[in-house]
Design an enzyme around this catalytic site. Structure first.
Site, PDB file in Angstrom:
ATOM      1  N   ASP A 416       0.818  -1.199   0.000  1.00  0.00           N
ATOM      2  CA  ASP A 416       0.000   0.000   0.000  1.00  0.00           C
ATOM      3  C   ASP A 416       0.859   1.259   0.000  1.00  0.00           C
ATOM      4  OD1 ASP A 416      -2.683   1.267   0.412  1.00  0.00           O
ATOM      5  OD2 ASP A 416      -1.725   1.966   2.254  1.00  0.00           O
ATOM      6  N   GLU A 469       1.075  -0.561  -5.181  1.00  0.00           N
ATOM      7  CA  GLU A 469       0.107   0.502  -5.419  1.00  0.00           C
ATOM      8  C   GLU A 469       0.925   1.788  -5.560  1.00  0.00           C
ATOM      9  OE1 GLU A 469      -3.583   2.992  -3.462  1.00  0.00           O
ATOM     10  OE2 GLU A 469      -1.894   2.317  -2.276  1.00  0.00           O
TER      11      GLU A 469
END
Length: 739
Positions: A416, A469
């Site tokens: 993330d 990401e």
């Protein structure tokens, strides 16, 4: 005649007062066994005990009991035993008598070489070294506790077993690594515990949960929990043997991303969350029937605040207790693999919350984070940034990744907020960030961490996917580290998502002026190995559902969504959608609710679900739709300039098998006699039409297929004369005669 005892044996050493007050960091220098002439002096600290006696083992006769002398009313007891004799205590309390082993009779436990490797940042199995582990030493069962807190003056284990009193179990400092350890005999799995830490300036900090804990209480409770040693009996040999091929760039990959609490509430009760057993029963058959190759779980690492969706975790080694035990989690993964479903976890090494029981100022200093808020504070999320330049922090994070992959057979990690890690000025104004040593904005320490992470994962589990990401144009995200890249297996294609959704939000009347929003993705689409992602971020924060972003009436919105999903499945790149998109959910995702399963009574919703299932199965069995996802030779635009009709067409090529031609009419107007060039002749079968009645469409089409005509078009010698359904996408493939 009995030998008179030396009164000097019963005097207390220097620093005893500090120890008794809980302010001394070397308890083993006072407590436990200490040699004196021909006897051993035993000192114990049991505040509030009525008396303490020694039970002394003798080699050729029965055990004997000896009284210990109380030192005033301090809780300190002193006695003597023969040199090197084994002993334990009999402690008399106001309401009970217990026999206990002496934790201060046990020498250093942790291995020096392992501690040195940890200090160098070269130990990537810290979940085995630190934390709480049920062990047996010299025939004595108990729990070994170990935690990193190099700047603390004193660290103690506290729990129900010592009435959360930090004076009772102070730990031993292993100076070289800054690690505190203590083996407490008689403790068992299931014990709740935390650490009480005295900072260097003499402040007792808020009680800290164990950063390395394998399990914790169910939030909002915050204590760590000792787990049983376990080795799960896996039954996923077939999956694991084929995993490398399933994750290769040429493999079909379609991912169903979900937030477990709000996927399905047991009994429809929003106050309940599904257990791993519930998910094994309900989720696995659903995903298998829908044809997804993988599920991706929003972070299931323990986190205090459910409203963070798991993206503010504190227990990087602990599956959240909200859904069950670690063993039940392993059983769920095993069941997924047996159903041929891979499991990807969202994993958050970028930042952590500032809850007082967590990592923030863990030993009274900025230990895991940066001290300077210009480096250590995420103002957007009010979270703290890991200090990636510190050996022990990198080892902590990489060990977490390794643990999920090794212990739980996880198939991939989606890392993330990579962009926030890569840039020191991420979401910061001028003057609010610190340049790197070269004066630049790149976070060199984070880059080094990411490369070390991916190299380590590739070494220990080369068949798993680590997915970034990453929303910027950072070069080489999926290139090997040896070539200067970051080393990820795949990268989310955030630009494609933003551009194409902007196109779909427009009134079809004006889409012809914005063809570039569809075309631009292929200009860079082969520079990395991409995952096309329609994630949870696209259906929350006021953005509405995916369906709500489609213009027109109800039928047009569902038709537009169907065609957009088919466009995504036929575009180069692996696929990911968030739960609810597959049933054309009307409302925005709400983490406190659940997917509106009742809406499947609507044929348009049920039709969308069937379409997604058919897209997934078509993706699997059609090599042209996946084999060359990362190869520019696998894609060719056929029509990309039709401003008047707003129609797109493209070819996907397989390595050896037949190609497919995709034609997308992005308007609600039927196009009769639309000619599209194709690379070969023969009969082209219509293998999918998103306007089919079974999907909720109007059933306009080409009767199952069209024969190619020897009429050149769009640079191809053959062409098809097609009827294009309204707001729909066609997939066609030539029927080749086997020779």
């Amino acid at each position: 005649m009995p030998r008179k005892q030396d009164e000097a044996w019963f005097t207390v050493p220097e620093h005893t007062d500090e120890l008794l007050a809980g302010r001394y960091g070397d308890p083993f220098s006072i407590l436990g066994r200490h040699q004196a002439e021909k006897v051993d002096i035993i000192r114990a600290f049991y505040p509030d005990a009525a008396n303490v006696r020694l039970i002394v083992q003798r080699p050729r006769s029965a055990e004997i009991e000896k009284s210990m002398r109380a030192v005033d009313d301090t809780g300190m007891f002193i006695g003597t035993i023969p040199r090197n004799a084994r002993y334990r205590f009999k402690v008399t309390w106001a309401d009970a008598v217990e026999e206990v082993e002496d934790p201060y009779s046990i020498g250093p436990v942790l291995d020096d070489a392992e501690l040195e490797a940890f200090a160098r940042g070269a130990h990537f199995h810290l979940h085995c070294l630190l934390g709480a582990h049920a062990r047996t030493f010299d025939g004595i069962d108990g729990v070994l506790f170990a935690v990193w807190a190099p700047n603390a003056r004193r660290v103690s284990v506290i729990g129900d077993f010592n009435i959360w009193d930090g004076r009772r179990h102070p730990m031993r400092l292993r100076h070289r690594a800054g690690v505190w350890e203590l083996f407490i005999p008689g403790l068992h799995p299931g014990e709740r515990y935390k650490y009480e830490i005295l900072s260097a300036n003499g402040e007792i900090l808020p009680q800290k949960a164990d950063p390395y804990a394998a399990f914790a209480e169910r939030p909002p409770a915050t204590a760590s929990v000792v787990v049983s040693p376990w080795a799960y009996d896996w039954h996923d040999e077939s999956w694991m043997a084929a995993r490398h091929a399933r994750h290769a760039p040429e493999a079909p990959i379609s991912i169903y991303e979900l937030h477990i609490p709000s996927w399905r509430r047991p009994g429809g009760n929003c106050d309940r969350v599904a257990t791993w057993d519930d998910l094994e029963r309900d989720l696995i058959p659903y995903v298998r029937e829908a044809g997804f190759t993988h599920i991706e779980l929003l972070p299931i690492m323990e986190h205090p605040f459910g409203g963070s969706w798991g993206y503010q975790p504190l227990g990087l080694f602990a599956p959240t207790a909200r859904h069950g035990t670690p063993q039940q989690f392993a059983a769920f993964i095993d069941a997924c693999h047996q159903a041929e479903i891979g499991v990807i976890l969202d994993w958050v090494p970028a930042h952590f919350p500032n809850d007082v029981h967590g990592l923030a100022q863990f030993d009274g200093t900025a230990l895991f984070e940066h001290m300077d808020p210009r480096e250590g504070l995420h103002e957007d999320w009010n979270t703290l940034i890991y200090n990636f330049g510190r050996h022990e922090v990198r080892a902590f994070l990489i060990s977490s990744a390794v643990m999920w992959l090794e212990q739980f057979h996880i198939d991939g990690l989606r890392v993330d907020a990579v962009a926030s890690m890569l840039y020191r000025d991420y979401s910061r104004a001028e003057g609010q960030w610190v340049p790197n040593i070269h004066g630049g904005r790149e976070n060199l320490e984070a880059v080094g961490f990411i490369r070390e992470l991916n190299d380590t994962v590739r070494r220990v589990r080369p068949d798993v996917m680590v997915i970034a990401e990453e929303s910027t144009a950072w070069p080489g995200v999926t290139q090997p580290t040896a070539d200067g890249g970051l080393g990820f297996a795949y990268k989310w294609n955030m630009g494609w998502m933003h551009d194409t959704l902007h196109f779909m939000e427009r009134d079809p009347l004006w889409r012809g002026y914005h063809l570039s929003e569809i075309l631009f993705g292929t200009h860079y689409g082969f520079s990395e190995r991409f995952v096309l992602s329609i994630s949870h971020d696209e259906v929350t924060h006021g953005k509405g559902s995916l369906l709500a972003r489609m213009p027109g009436d109800e039928w047009q919105r569902h038709a537009g969504l169907r065609s957009y999903l088919a466009f995504m499945w036929t575009h180069p790149g692996k696929k990911l959608i968030f739960m609810g998109c597959e049933i054309a959910q009307d409302g925005e995702w709400e983490h406190g609710g659940e997917i509106p399963w009742h809406s499947l009574e609507n044929p348009l919703k049920a039709g969308t679900l069937r379409l997604v299932s058919d897209l997934n199965h078509t993706l699997r069995r059609t090599p042209a739709l996946h084999e060359r996802d990362a190869d520019p030779r696998g894609f060719q635009w056929v029509v990309g300039d039709d401003v008047a009709n707003i129609v797109f067409a493209w070819v996907r090529y397989a390595q050896d098998g037949p190609p497919v031609v995709v034609v997308w009419n992005t308007t609600p107007v039927i196009r009769q006699g639309y000619r599209v060039g194709v690379p070969e002749g023969g009969f082209w079968r219509e293998i999918m039409n998103t306007d089919a009645a079974i999907y909720g469409g109007s059933n306009v089409g080409n009767g199952g297929g069209v024969s190619a005509e020897r009429s050149a078009a769009h640079g191809h010698p053959w062409s098809l004369d097609l009827v294009l359904p309204p707001m729909a996408l066609l997939i066609l493939s030539p029927v080749r005669t086997e020779v």
